[in-house]
Design a protein around this motif. Sequence first.
Motif, PDB file in Angstrom:
ATOM      1  N   PHE A 182      -7.694   0.286 -10.364  1.00 50.40           N
ATOM      2  CA  PHE A 182      -8.221   1.483 -11.835  1.00 50.40           C
ATOM      3  C   PHE A 182      -7.764   2.363 -11.873  1.00 50.40           C
ATOM      4  O   PHE A 182      -8.372   3.873 -12.065  1.00 50.40           O
ATOM      5  N   ALA A 183      -6.674   2.501 -11.402  1.00 46.75           N
ATOM      6  CA  ALA A 183      -5.395   3.790 -11.510  1.00 46.75           C
ATOM      7  C   ALA A 183      -5.139   4.364 -12.672  1.00 46.75           C
ATOM      8  O   ALA A 183      -5.518   3.806 -13.556  1.00 46.75           O
ATOM      9  N   PRO A 184      -5.688   5.523 -12.357  1.00 44.02           N
ATOM     10  CA  PRO A 184      -5.772   6.898 -11.090  1.00 44.02           C
ATOM     11  C   PRO A 184      -7.230   7.007 -10.955  1.00 44.02           C
ATOM     12  O   PRO A 184      -6.836   7.241  -9.202  1.00 44.02           O
ATOM     13  N   SER A 185      -8.200   6.304 -11.191  1.00 42.77           N
ATOM     14  CA  SER A 185      -8.761   6.436 -10.020  1.00 42.77           C
ATOM     15  C   SER A 185      -9.435   5.911  -9.190  1.00 42.77           C
ATOM     16  O   SER A 185      -8.468   4.456  -9.942  1.00 42.77           O
ATOM     17  N   GLU A 186      -9.753   5.905  -8.641  1.00 42.95           N
ATOM     18  CA  GLU A 186     -10.256   4.697  -7.289  1.00 42.95           C
ATOM     19  C   GLU A 186     -11.520   4.364  -7.126  1.00 42.95           C
ATOM     20  O   GLU A 186     -12.477   4.398  -7.186  1.00 42.95           O
ATOM     21  N   LEU A 187     -11.313   2.980  -6.688  1.00 47.70           N
ATOM     22  CA  LEU A 187     -13.187   2.010  -6.504  1.00 47.70           C
ATOM     23  C   LEU A 187     -13.276   2.406  -4.929  1.00 47.70           C
ATOM     24  O   LEU A 187     -11.816   2.406  -3.821  1.00 47.70           O
ATOM     25  N   ALA A 188     -13.564   2.557  -4.199  1.00 50.05           N
ATOM     26  CA  ALA A 188     -14.191   2.817  -2.742  1.00 50.05           C
ATOM     27  C   ALA A 188     -13.682   1.449  -1.985  1.00 50.05           C
ATOM     28  O   ALA A 188     -14.484   0.616  -2.901  1.00 50.05           O
ATOM     29  N   VAL A 189     -13.090   1.183  -0.579  1.00 52.51           N
ATOM     30  CA  VAL A 189     -13.032   0.161  -0.458  1.00 52.51           C
ATOM     31  C   VAL A 189     -14.009  -1.254  -0.248  1.00 52.51           C
ATOM     32  O   VAL A 189     -14.248  -2.139  -0.105  1.00 52.51           O
ATOM     33  N   GLY A 190     -15.461  -0.198   0.366  1.00 50.48           N
ATOM     34  CA  GLY A 190     -16.524  -0.312   1.039  1.00 50.48           C
ATOM     35  C   GLY A 190     -17.047  -1.542  -0.106  1.00 50.48           C
ATOM     36  O   GLY A 190     -17.599  -2.519  -0.494  1.00 50.48           O
ATOM     37  N   ILE A 191     -16.901  -1.002  -2.067  1.00 50.66           N
ATOM     38  CA  ILE A 191     -16.764  -2.247  -2.762  1.00 50.66           C
ATOM     39  C   ILE A 191     -16.578  -3.387  -2.841  1.00 50.66           C
ATOM     40  O   ILE A 191     -17.161  -4.057  -3.435  1.00 50.66           O
ATOM     41  N   VAL A 192     -14.598  -2.742  -3.064  1.00 47.40           N
ATOM     42  CA  VAL A 192     -13.936  -3.847  -2.983  1.00 47.40           C
ATOM     43  C   VAL A 192     -14.431  -5.129  -2.003  1.00 47.40           C
ATOM     44  O   VAL A 192     -14.477  -6.304  -2.220  1.00 47.40           O
ATOM     45  N   VAL A 193     -14.672  -4.389  -1.004  1.00 49.99           N
ATOM     46  CA  VAL A 193     -15.134  -5.524   0.272  1.00 49.99           C
ATOM     47  C   VAL A 193     -16.459  -6.621  -0.143  1.00 49.99           C
ATOM     48  O   VAL A 193     -16.886  -7.374  -0.289  1.00 49.99           O
ATOM     49  N   HIS A 206       0.833  -1.302   0.037  1.00 48.67           N
ATOM     50  CA  HIS A 206      -0.039  -0.267   0.415  1.00 48.67           C
ATOM     51  C   HIS A 206       0.380   1.771  -0.107  1.00 48.67           C
ATOM     52  O   HIS A 206       0.685   2.254  -0.708  1.00 48.67           O
ATOM     53  N   ILE A 207       1.931   1.210   1.193  1.00 44.24           N
ATOM     54  CA  ILE A 207       2.867   2.482   0.845  1.00 44.24           C
ATOM     55  C   ILE A 207       3.388   2.661  -0.311  1.00 44.24           C
ATOM     56  O   ILE A 207       3.495   4.073  -0.177  1.00 44.24           O
ATOM     57  N   THR A 208       4.226   1.894  -0.833  1.00 45.37           N
ATOM     58  CA  THR A 208       5.074   1.836  -1.983  1.00 45.37           C
ATOM     59  C   THR A 208       4.482   2.104  -3.050  1.00 45.37           C
ATOM     60  O   THR A 208       5.143   2.292  -4.261  1.00 45.37           O
ATOM     61  N   ASN A 209       2.763   1.747  -3.735  1.00 47.29           N
ATOM     62  CA  ASN A 209       2.240   1.489  -5.167  1.00 47.29           C
ATOM     63  C   ASN A 209       1.624   2.598  -4.715  1.00 47.29           C
ATOM     64  O   ASN A 209       0.240   2.417  -3.569  1.00 47.29           O
ATOM     65  N   GLY A 210       1.143   3.646  -6.007  1.00 47.35           N
ATOM     66  CA  GLY A 210      -0.045   4.383  -6.700  1.00 47.35           C
ATOM     67  C   GLY A 210       0.474   4.731  -7.302  1.00 47.35           C
ATOM     68  O   GLY A 210       1.802   4.758  -8.387  1.00 47.35           O
ATOM     69  N   VAL A 211      -0.135   6.167  -7.436  1.00 49.95           N
ATOM     70  CA  VAL A 211      -0.008   7.354  -8.471  1.00 49.95           C
ATOM     71  C   VAL A 211       1.944   7.696  -8.780  1.00 49.95           C
ATOM     72  O   VAL A 211       1.853   7.851  -9.684  1.00 49.95           O
ATOM     73  N   PHE A 212       1.766   7.559  -7.074  1.00 48.13           N
ATOM     74  CA  PHE A 212       3.045   8.635  -7.365  1.00 48.13           C
ATOM     75  C   PHE A 212       4.010   6.896  -6.704  1.00 48.13           C
ATOM     76  O   PHE A 212       3.734   6.701  -5.548  1.00 48.13           O
ATOM     77  N   GLY A 224      -8.759  -1.064  -4.184  1.00 47.73           N
ATOM     78  CA  GLY A 224      -9.494  -0.065  -4.670  1.00 47.73           C
ATOM     79  C   GLY A 224      -8.213   0.389  -5.332  1.00 47.73           C
ATOM     80  O   GLY A 224      -9.215   1.124  -5.981  1.00 47.73           O
ATOM     81  N   LYS A 225      -7.451   0.986  -4.633  1.00 52.16           N
ATOM     82  CA  LYS A 225      -6.600   2.595  -4.745  1.00 52.16           C
ATOM     83  C   LYS A 225      -6.196   2.316  -6.171  1.00 52.16           C
ATOM     84  O   LYS A 225      -5.674   2.869  -7.051  1.00 52.16           O
ATOM     85  N   THR A 226      -5.578   0.544  -6.593  1.00 54.25           N
ATOM     86  CA  THR A 226      -4.933   0.833  -8.267  1.00 54.25           C
ATOM     87  C   THR A 226      -4.813  -0.256  -9.158  1.00 54.25           C
ATOM     88  O   THR A 226      -4.354   0.182  -9.962  1.00 54.25           O
TER      89      THR A 226
END
Length: 331
Positions: free
Chosen positions: A303-314, A15-21, A299-301
């Motif tokens: 559909f990046a750069p868009s995000e999916l709400a964690v509630g939907i993923v769960v 989580h902390i190392t991956n993302g848009v940045f 949820g963060k990665t």
Amino acid sequence: MLMLVLMILVASYLHITNGVFDMSVMDVIKTLLRIESNSKFDLVIFEFRLPRIVIAGLVGIGLGMAGVVLQGITRNGLADPGILGINAGAGAAVVLFMYFFQVKLVSADMNSWMSILMMPLFGFIGGTIAAILIFSFALKNGHLDMQRLILTGIAINSGFGALSLFLSLKMSAQDFESAAIWMAGSIYNANWIFALTMLPWLLILGIYVHRKSYLLDYFQLEEDSITSLGIAVEKEKMKLLLASVGLVSACVSVSGSIGFIGLMAPHIAKQLVGIQHRYVMPVSALIGAGLLILADFIGKTVFAPSELAVGIVVSIIGIPYFLYLLVKSKA
């Protein structure tokens, strides 16, 4: 438990190392240990990603423990704060609070900390009202009827969900957007104020339900047998129920309504460590934390750069699991 802690660490690392940045492991270590100060890395880690990971972990712990309590009290493996409508009751109260006090949960700053501190209290009131309604309608001849419990929970869930939607539609366009994102179950704009808001509730009530977890073993017996042991059944059930409502309310106030964690975590924990609740409780808490951190990372990665709400993923994970448990219980 060591394996679960390792799972949480791996999920947090991803989580902390991956993302848009993107950042390397060394970048993260240097920033955390203050070896090399970099304003960009400081901003990404301390303002965006670390609060999000911490809140996902705390919410997962709270929902996992609340799920164990509710399943133990009701003697129903399908009981869950979301399915029973407690999430919806707490959520409706928080939306009501947002509507009257115009609190923007996804853009809170330090000036609104007092309002944010009040949100778990409003959530607790809403969750308690939902729990009272559910359990009063589910009582039959002084005992909980499991079929009534689930049906009443579904009805209460729908009712409070409709109330939340009605209130959000009365808001301005900007406030409605904030409320809609929050109701979907989202922690993407979390900050340290949210973590500090729910931490006292989680510590006090979490320690309480863990200390009382041995009672959940007795609650699996017939009520006459429990009473003969000198246990005030209804009194203890009510205390544990209020504690679980408090845990759920604190979680809902910072993350919105996230279902199925309280359903899945206790079942997985029982498969790992058996049915003694003093072992199930901490393991379920760690499973809840790991699942939610991992779901937020997905949820963060995905559909990046868009995000999916964690509630939907769960929910995508939880609905098939719920149907599996339903089929299994029929068998």
